[in-house]
Design an enzyme around this catalytic site. Sequence first.
Site, PDB file in Angstrom:
ATOM      1  N   SER A 100      20.540  67.162   7.016  1.00  0.00           N
ATOM      2  CA  SER A 100      21.638  66.473   7.699  1.00  0.00           C
ATOM      3  C   SER A 100      22.946  66.695   6.928  1.00  0.00           C
ATOM      4  CB  SER A 100      21.285  64.989   7.855  1.00  0.00           C
ATOM      5  OG  SER A 100      22.146  64.357   8.757  1.00  0.00           O
ATOM      6  N   ASP A 126      16.834  65.655  18.590  1.00  0.00           N
ATOM      7  CA  ASP A 126      17.702  65.094  17.556  1.00  0.00           C
ATOM      8  C   ASP A 126      18.984  64.603  18.212  1.00  0.00           C
ATOM      9  OD1 ASP A 126      19.355  64.529  15.398  1.00  0.00           O
ATOM     10  OD2 ASP A 126      18.721  66.276  14.243  1.00  0.00           O
ATOM     11  N   HIS A 172      15.439  63.297  14.316  1.00  0.00           N
ATOM     12  CA  HIS A 172      16.347  63.846  13.304  1.00  0.00           C
ATOM     13  C   HIS A 172      15.649  64.301  12.024  1.00  0.00           C
ATOM     14  CE1 HIS A 172      20.057  64.648  11.278  1.00  0.00           C
ATOM     15  NE2 HIS A 172      19.959  63.628  10.448  1.00  0.00           N
TER      16      HIS A 172
END
Length: 269
Positions: free
Chosen positions: A107, A214, A244
């Site tokens: 991320s 996601d 995610h």
Amino acid sequence: MPHVREHVVKGTHGAIAVREWPRPAPRCLVLLVHGYGEHAGRYGELAAVLTGYGAAVYGPDHMGHGRSAGERVVIEDFEDVVTDLHAVADRARAAHPDLPLILVGHSMGGLIAARYAQRYTQEVSALILSGPVIGTWDLPGRLLALDEIPDTPVSPSALSRDPAVGAAYAADPLVWHGPMKRPTLEAFVRTLETVARGGAAGELPLLWLHGDDDRLVPLPGSRAGVERLSGGRLTEQIFTGARHEVFHETTKERAHTAVIRFLDAVLPH
């Protein structure tokens, strides 16, 4: 789970807390680069897989995150976070000289790892990005357009289909459960542009993992950034139905296997 050692490294804006998952006579070094609002301690299971493979694993908490110094979740310049990460890499290399270095960025950590690979291309042997904030990500711009940032924390259900993952995240005192901060959002916008301008990170082997469900960092936005960063040595695996955090998903074993196969393919035997 492997034994964990704790270190403190001098960062650009104060102390950086670092976890080390050691491995006797390692064959490579791995830096785990965590995402927004969380901390490296959430990656103990992945670290166990990597140490089992033969890696010595290091995971810093970024400034303003976890046990590191700084106002919570405030990052005014991601270049400073990259510099801090380089200091952690120096610590790892001092303990284990002449080993290949692999970055695993999730991320926000994917953005940091990507920028690290651009700045220190010759020092990195491979790059693994999980649900990376790279390419096009609309959230910062949408929030910055508001007069006041809404107090809407990350929804635990957006992380994984495994309810235990969300419950642990919600109960974790080292996770930030408040609103995003304006300086950090502004830094996201600048660094997305910087990485886009920075182009490919040489011929660096790159593994991209992403869930096709996601909703925090949508897959299509990341694709352009990943392909621009790759110098042609791109391996991707998209997980159907995954959210995610592919390393915390119900299909996490497949993500672990993808990582090990990739390392086998790119590291010297």
